[in-house]
Scaffold this motif. Structure first.
Motif, PDB file in Angstrom:
ATOM      1  N   TYR A 157     -48.559 -28.143 -18.138  1.00 11.14           N
ATOM      2  CA  TYR A 157     -47.526 -27.145 -17.888  1.00 11.14           C
ATOM      3  C   TYR A 157     -46.124 -27.736 -17.929  1.00 11.14           C
ATOM      4  CZ  TYR A 157     -44.858 -23.699 -15.202  1.00 11.14           C
ATOM      5  OH  TYR A 157     -43.909 -22.799 -14.798  1.00 11.14           O
ATOM      6  N   TYR A 158     -45.997 -29.018 -17.582  1.00  9.06           N
ATOM      7  CA  TYR A 158     -44.668 -29.612 -17.484  1.00  9.06           C
ATOM      8  C   TYR A 158     -44.183 -30.246 -18.794  1.00  9.06           C
ATOM      9  CZ  TYR A 158     -44.573 -28.720 -12.493  1.00  9.06           C
ATOM     10  OH  TYR A 158     -44.545 -28.102 -11.274  1.00  9.06           O
ATOM     11  N   GLU A 181     -36.590 -21.223 -23.123  1.00 12.96           N
ATOM     12  CA  GLU A 181     -36.455 -19.791 -23.405  1.00 12.96           C
ATOM     13  C   GLU A 181     -35.065 -19.331 -23.856  1.00 12.96           C
ATOM     14  OE1 GLU A 181     -38.417 -17.346 -20.485  1.00 12.96           O
ATOM     15  OE2 GLU A 181     -38.113 -15.532 -21.664  1.00 12.96           O
ATOM     16  N   PHE A 182     -34.003 -19.789 -23.174  1.00 12.81           N
ATOM     17  CA  PHE A 182     -32.675 -19.277 -23.505  1.00 12.81           C
ATOM     18  C   PHE A 182     -31.667 -20.360 -23.850  1.00 12.81           C
ATOM     19  CE2 PHE A 182     -34.338 -16.471 -20.081  1.00 12.81           C
ATOM     20  CZ  PHE A 182     -34.562 -15.345 -20.854  1.00 12.81           C
ATOM     21  N   LYS A 283     -30.837 -11.752 -12.069  1.00 11.84           N
ATOM     22  CA  LYS A 283     -30.873 -13.009 -11.331  1.00 11.84           C
ATOM     23  C   LYS A 283     -30.022 -14.039 -12.070  1.00 11.84           C
ATOM     24  CE  LYS A 283     -33.850 -16.192  -8.924  1.00 11.84           C
ATOM     25  NZ  LYS A 283     -34.594 -16.162  -7.705  1.00 11.84           N
ATOM     26  N   ILE A 284     -29.463 -14.977 -11.316  1.00  9.97           N
ATOM     27  CA  ILE A 284     -28.731 -16.082 -11.930  1.00  9.97           C
ATOM     28  C   ILE A 284     -29.519 -17.348 -11.636  1.00  9.97           C
ATOM     29  CG2 ILE A 284     -26.508 -17.257 -12.126  1.00  9.97           C
ATOM     30  CD1 ILE A 284     -25.214 -14.816 -10.777  1.00  9.97           C
ATOM     31  N   ILE A 285     -29.995 -18.018 -12.676  1.00 10.95           N
ATOM     32  CA  ILE A 285     -30.836 -19.195 -12.462  1.00 10.95           C
ATOM     33  C   ILE A 285     -30.134 -20.457 -12.970  1.00 10.95           C
ATOM     34  CG2 ILE A 285     -32.984 -17.884 -12.448  1.00 10.95           C
ATOM     35  CD1 ILE A 285     -33.468 -18.790 -15.337  1.00 10.95           C
ATOM     36  N   GLY A 286     -30.765 -21.611 -12.782  1.00 12.12           N
ATOM     37  CA  GLY A 286     -30.083 -22.857 -13.095  1.00 12.12           C
ATOM     38  C   GLY A 286     -30.917 -23.830 -13.912  1.00 12.12           C
ATOM     39  N   ILE A 297     -29.300 -13.736 -16.113  1.00 15.19           N
ATOM     40  CA  ILE A 297     -30.440 -13.121 -16.794  1.00 15.19           C
ATOM     41  C   ILE A 297     -30.300 -11.602 -16.706  1.00 15.19           C
ATOM     42  CG2 ILE A 297     -32.949 -12.967 -16.940  1.00 15.19           C
ATOM     43  CD1 ILE A 297     -31.821 -15.801 -17.463  1.00 15.19           C
TER      44      ILE A 297
ATOM     45  N   PRO B  14     -38.185 -17.137  -2.380  1.00 10.57           N
ATOM     46  CA  PRO B  14     -38.224 -16.761  -3.802  1.00 10.57           C
ATOM     47  C   PRO B  14     -36.985 -15.985  -4.255  1.00 10.57           C
ATOM     48  CG  PRO B  14     -39.879 -15.554  -2.540  1.00 10.57           C
ATOM     49  CD  PRO B  14     -39.293 -16.566  -1.615  1.00 10.57           C
ATOM     50  N   CYS B  17     -34.399 -19.168  -4.658  1.00  7.43           N
ATOM     51  CA  CYS B  17     -34.729 -20.319  -5.508  1.00  7.43           C
ATOM     52  C   CYS B  17     -34.390 -19.999  -6.965  1.00  7.43           C
ATOM     53  CB  CYS B  17     -36.207 -20.664  -5.374  1.00  7.43           C
ATOM     54  SG  CYS B  17     -36.695 -22.100  -6.365  1.00  7.43           S
ATOM     55  N   VAL B  18     -33.627 -20.906  -7.610  1.00 11.03           N
ATOM     56  CA  VAL B  18     -33.231 -20.685  -9.013  1.00 11.03           C
ATOM     57  C   VAL B  18     -33.937 -21.652  -9.961  1.00 11.03           C
ATOM     58  CG1 VAL B  18     -30.982 -19.761  -8.347  1.00 11.03           C
ATOM     59  CG2 VAL B  18     -31.187 -22.187  -8.901  1.00 11.03           C
ATOM     60  N   GLY B  19     -34.859 -22.430  -9.423  1.00 13.30           N
ATOM     61  CA  GLY B  19     -35.665 -23.302 -10.282  1.00 13.30           C
ATOM     62  C   GLY B  19     -34.945 -24.531 -10.791  1.00 13.30           C
ATOM     63  N   ARG B  43     -42.537 -29.532  -5.782  1.00 18.53           N
ATOM     64  CA  ARG B  43     -42.514 -29.228  -7.215  1.00 18.53           C
ATOM     65  C   ARG B  43     -42.057 -27.798  -7.457  1.00 18.53           C
ATOM     66  NH1 ARG B  43     -45.586 -32.984 -10.267  1.00 18.53           N
ATOM     67  NH2 ARG B  43     -45.481 -34.925  -9.079  1.00 18.53           N
ATOM     68  N   VAL B  44     -41.338 -27.644  -8.564  1.00 20.22           N
ATOM     69  CA  VAL B  44     -40.803 -26.331  -8.899  1.00 20.22           C
ATOM     70  C   VAL B  44     -41.627 -25.700 -10.011  1.00 20.22           C
ATOM     71  CG1 VAL B  44     -38.800 -25.113  -9.809  1.00 20.22           C
ATOM     72  CG2 VAL B  44     -38.491 -27.017  -8.240  1.00 20.22           C
ATOM     73  N   ILE B  45     -41.879 -24.446  -9.845  1.00 17.27           N
ATOM     74  CA  ILE B  45     -42.565 -23.679 -10.886  1.00 17.27           C
ATOM     75  C   ILE B  45     -41.621 -22.561 -11.348  1.00 17.27           C
ATOM     76  CG2 ILE B  45     -44.398 -21.987 -11.254  1.00 17.27           C
ATOM     77  CD1 ILE B  45     -45.538 -24.727 -11.325  1.00 17.27           C
ATOM     78  N   ARG B  46     -41.436 -22.483 -12.667  1.00 18.94           N
ATOM     79  CA  ARG B  46     -40.703 -21.339 -13.229  1.00 18.94           C
ATOM     80  C   ARG B  46     -41.673 -20.601 -14.154  1.00 18.94           C
ATOM     81  NH1 ARG B  46     -34.923 -22.065 -16.054  1.00 18.94           N
ATOM     82  NH2 ARG B  46     -34.274 -22.088 -13.877  1.00 18.94           N
ATOM     83  N   LEU B  47     -42.139 -19.452 -13.703  1.00 23.83           N
ATOM     84  CA  LEU B  47     -43.092 -18.699 -14.519  1.00 23.83           C
ATOM     85  C   LEU B  47     -42.374 -17.849 -15.556  1.00 23.83           C
ATOM     86  CD1 LEU B  47     -45.870 -17.521 -12.034  1.00 23.83           C
ATOM     87  CD2 LEU B  47     -45.895 -19.460 -13.598  1.00 23.83           C
ATOM     88  N   PRO B  49     -37.911 -16.368 -16.309  1.00 23.92           N
ATOM     89  CA  PRO B  49     -36.558 -16.517 -15.775  1.00 23.92           C
ATOM     90  C   PRO B  49     -36.386 -15.920 -14.377  1.00 23.92           C
ATOM     91  CG  PRO B  49     -36.621 -14.945 -17.609  1.00 23.92           C
ATOM     92  CD  PRO B  49     -37.946 -15.641 -17.581  1.00 23.92           C
ATOM     93  N   LEU B  50     -37.171 -14.916 -14.058  1.00 22.69           N
ATOM     94  CA  LEU B  50     -36.973 -14.261 -12.769  1.00 22.69           C
ATOM     95  C   LEU B  50     -37.914 -14.784 -11.684  1.00 22.69           C
ATOM     96  CD1 LEU B  50     -36.547 -10.596 -14.077  1.00 22.69           C
ATOM     97  CD2 LEU B  50     -34.746 -12.255 -13.569  1.00 22.69           C
ATOM     98  N   ASN B  52     -39.074 -18.082  -9.889  1.00 22.72           N
ATOM     99  CA  ASN B  52     -38.878 -19.505  -9.630  1.00 22.72           C
ATOM    100  C   ASN B  52     -39.277 -19.804  -8.197  1.00 22.72           C
ATOM    101  OD1 ASN B  52     -36.972 -20.524 -12.027  1.00 22.72           O
ATOM    102  ND2 ASN B  52     -36.302 -18.484 -11.443  1.00 22.72           N
TER     103      ASN B  52
END
Lengths: 621, 168
Positions: A157-158, A181-182, A283-286, A297, B14, B17-19, B43-47, B49-50, B52
């Protein structure tokens, strides 16, 4: 030397041969990493006159010295460098996210792909092991679908993947490479070069440690940057995001509208950052290691494009929106999603569609060429169809526009080139440089073609630090200083959204670099590296025959069509006299000749003496 | 004697968290003196974009990892609930990894024994929580988490009931 991996990987796609070379400290300090190291490797590993799509054109993935460390933004980037199929000159583009640090952890400062695979493959870099894997089942898949499929089939997965879509496979000249993805290596057509090599993706798993020279000092430094990232320097990126620019530029009459016809957009409110955030951003992600997060997003909640999801930033929003006269954010989000799906640069794609719409409105393209489509400005359905046409090179017009505005104008003929908004073959970003003239000069001399991020020269214009309606002596210096700074930034691969957090500019950056690498460097060292990189890029362009004064141009619309909108900017355009003055001024401060060629003295001053043969005339010693 | 609800563990919100994985880097920096997320205890999981979320040991009651170990290499500290690995007994067989529902216990890539979040006992408090730029990580007891969830639920209910009339 810490933080660097100290190794460069070579992968020959023709033979499958893999090897490594050492990166020594002197070279590392001279070119830093990222675009600097990449351009150096391009110069070293390419022959003059090689076509961008030739197997002999190397495609270089370079990490930065800080990639893989906890350094915010610099820890997470990578750059791709090659010869551009759009400009015929040097190409470079960067992306952040999670791919870059993975490549560093696998133990590489750069990967040089040469040759061409017989069949579609992806490179699987598993720490020290490199395999070329069959990718024929991934043909036509989007970068994100490719990412998912590869992680699935390799069972980890990583794994991080940087991939092209259908557009890259089909050599769309502004095809992108996308990770996470983006996150796009968007500009200058790197996806097409990758496609020309039958390289669908680069998949990486890196498990090695990345160590810094002074862990305690580095920790304190990033703690400080983290704090600054929560402050005013990054407010814009954390709140409305870059789409905030829509209303700012519109108020200045600097928002190019309908392919640089107007400079204000009556639909600006509806496509503004304010509207986007209120109605679409979920959402705003990093990215990895970043303490500010900026990825807005956007999800379309209803209507014909319901469910469409994409990251949105100003440039692409502008290109797919105002530049095409489209005032619907739902359609713009869908168009952006499609750009990521096919793997094309959203700026060039949007600008190219706007250009085609302009031709249609002016009778140069007619319905027999558009498959009956009503390609008028503002037709969002036509925008969507054209992105699909370009991304898959389907239909006569889609195939032609996939060449970019410069070559498309040549193919369409008539007076199409009068409407083509490009410099050196790269489409303009979203600043109406008819009334932002420092930016006009900066865009014209940029080594990768029209670009706001090679010098950020729009900034003094927009902030009112100079009279933006004229070019005068002194602008050359502004452009040069910013170019050198930006070259250093792009070689460290700092995200430009974070540039404001380095309160002491290059001093802060030098400290950051030294703490991580253990290599002594001060602000002047970084500045000089930036200057060296700019000169080297210029040399590459001169070597390829596209690097002298006659290539530092502006599009016809910028130099001959005055801004028609009532208000502050009315009547403004860049006249020949002031433009030539600007070029003279810029070349002079650069230490170049009137023809825009670096002198031997300048090259020697920058330790580039070994490349002096490029600028010497035949017979000259 | 400490009661279960006094045990504090690292929990991610959740919504916040922004991943970004700053927690992974901070963890490896503190625990391993290097930067390497493959050695992080969180550990971080991002499934997508929304979606994380950072995941670390939950300090379960009757932990499956401890029960699964055939070599008695794992034990749980009574007071803190921290899972303690006896490196001499652990042979990296991975039964505990299979037992854990959260993927919180992992095989160390170099030492070849399992390792798990110890809530930075030696450092005083979890450093990932300290570094998280989004304040998405918390060092909390299950009871406090439940309190938070209740408060949010009630807030939401009230907001909705207050919004409704104004909309009409």
């Amino acid at each position: 030397m810490q933080a660097y991996a100290g190794r460069i990987l070579h992968v020959d796609l023709s033979t499958g041969k893999v090897g490594t070379e050492t990166l020594n400290e002197a070279l590392a300090k001279q070119y830093i990493g990222g675009i600097g190291l990449g351009i150096y490797l391009l110069m070293k590993h390419s022959k003059p006159g090689t076509d961008a799509f030739s197997p002999d054109n190397p495609l270089i993935f370079a990490t930065g010295p800080l990639s893989g460390t906890m350094g915010p933004t610099a820890g997470n980037g990578y750059a791709v460098v090659s010869k551009s199929p759009a400009t015929g000159g040097v190409a470079e583009s960067k992306a952040h996210g999670f791919f870059g640090p993975e490549l560093k952890r696998a133990g590489y400062d750069a990967v040089v792909f040469s040759g061409k695979s017989e069949k579609l493959v992806y490179a699987w870099i598993d720490d020290d092991t490199v395999h070329l894997m069959d990718a024929q089942h991934l043909k036509g898949k989007s970068p994100n679908e490719t990412d998912t499929a590869i992680r699935e089939e390799l069972g980890d997965y990583y794994i991080r993947v940087s991939a092209i879509g259908e557009a890259g496979e089909k050599l769309v000249r502004f095809a992108s490479i996308i990770n996470d993805e983006f996150r796009a290596v968007g500009r200058t057509g790197m996806g097409a070069v990758m496609g020309s090599k039958n390289l669908k993706a680069v998949a990486v798993r890196g498990t090695k440690d990345v160590n810094v020279a002074d862990l305690e000092g580095f920790k304190e430094f990033i703690k400080m940057i983290h704090e600054r990232m929560k402050g005013p320097a990054t407010r814009k990126y954390r709140t409305l995001g870059t789409p905030e620019n829509v209303l700012v530029l519109n108020a200045l009459a600097a928002l190019p509208t309908r392919n640089f016809t107007q400079a204000t957009f009556e639909g600006a409110e509806k496509v503004s950052g304010e509207y986007l955030n209120e109605h679409y951003v979920k959402k705003i992600i990093g990215c990895a290691t970043c303490a500010m997060r900026c990825d807005h997003i956007a999800v379309v909640p209803e209507g014909p494009y319901k469910g469409s999801t994409s990251r949105m930033e100003f440039e692409c929003l502008w290109a797919l929106g105002p530049s095409c006269g489209v005032d619907r954010l739902d359609a713009i989000i869908e168009a952006m999603r499609l750009c990521n799906h096919y793997g094309v640069d959203g700026i060039s794609a949007g600008v190219t569609v706007g250009f085609a719409m302009d031709l249609y409105e002016n009778g140069i393209l007619t319905k027999d060429k558009t498959d009956g489509m009503d390609l008028r400005f503002g037709n969002h359905e036509a925008l969507i169809e054209m992105i699909k046409g370009i991304g898959s090179r389907s239909g006569w017009l889609g195939d032609v526009l996939a060449e970019g505005t410069k070559l498309a104008a040549e193919k369409i003929g008539k007076s199409a080139n009068q409407y083509a908004p490009h410099i050196k073959g790269l489409e303009l970003p979203g600043y109406d440089i008819r009334g932002l003239k420092t930016a006009a000069l900066g865009f014209a001399v940029s080594f990768r073609g029209a670009c706001h991020l090679r010098s950020g020269a729009y900034s003094p214009d927009v902030k009112g630090k100079v009279n933006r309606f004229k070019i005068e002596k002194g602008r050359g210096k502004i452009v040069m200083e910013n170019e050198d700074l930006y070259n250093a930034i792009d070689s460290l691969i700092l995200c430009k959204f974070s540039r404001g957090t380095y309160y002491d500019g290059l001093d802060d950056m030098a400290k950051y670099y030294s703490l991580a690498t253990g290599i002594e460097a001060n602000a002047e060292d970084l500045r000089k590296a930036g200057e060296r990189i700019n000169n080297l890029a210029r040399l590459f362009n001169i070597r390829e025959g596209v690097g002298t004064r006659e290539y530092d141009t502006l599009p016809p619309k910028i130099t001959s069509v005055p801004i028609p909108d009532e208000g502050v900017a009315k009547g403004s355009f860049v006249n020949k006299e002031e433009f030539e003055l600007g070029l003279d001024d810029y070349y002079e401060v650069r230490g170049w000749t009137k023809q825009g060629v670096p002198t031997v003295t300048k090259l020697e001053e920058l330790d580039l003496g070994r490349f002096a043969h490029i600028v010497k005339k035949k017979g000259e010693k | 004697m400490a009661k279960l609800h006094e045990r504090k563990f690292v929990s991610a919100d959740p919504e916040k968290c922004v991943g970004c994985s700053v927690c992974e880097y901070a963890c490896s920096m503190v625990k391993e003196k290097t930067y390497n997320p493959t050695k992080a205890r969180v550990r971080v999981i991002r499934l997508g974009p929304l979606v994380n979320l950072a995941v670390a040991c939950r300090l379960c009651e009757d932990p499956a990892c401890v029960a699964a170990c055939p070599r008695d290499a794992l034990s749980q500290e009574e007071n803190t609930g921290i899972i303690v690995v006896d490196d001499d007994k652990c042979n990296g067989c991975g039964w505990c990894i299979e037992g854990c529902d959260y993927g919180a216990i992992m095989l160390h890539p170099e030492r070849k024994v399992v390792y798990v979040c110890d809530t930075c006992k030696e450092e005083g408090k979890p450093q990932c929580v300290e570094w998280c730029p989004e304040e998405a990580l918390d060092f909390v007891t299950a009871d406090v988490l439940a309190q938070k969830a209740r408060r949010n639920a009630v807030k939401k209910l009230f907001q909705e009931s207050q919004e409704e009339p104004t909309e009409k």
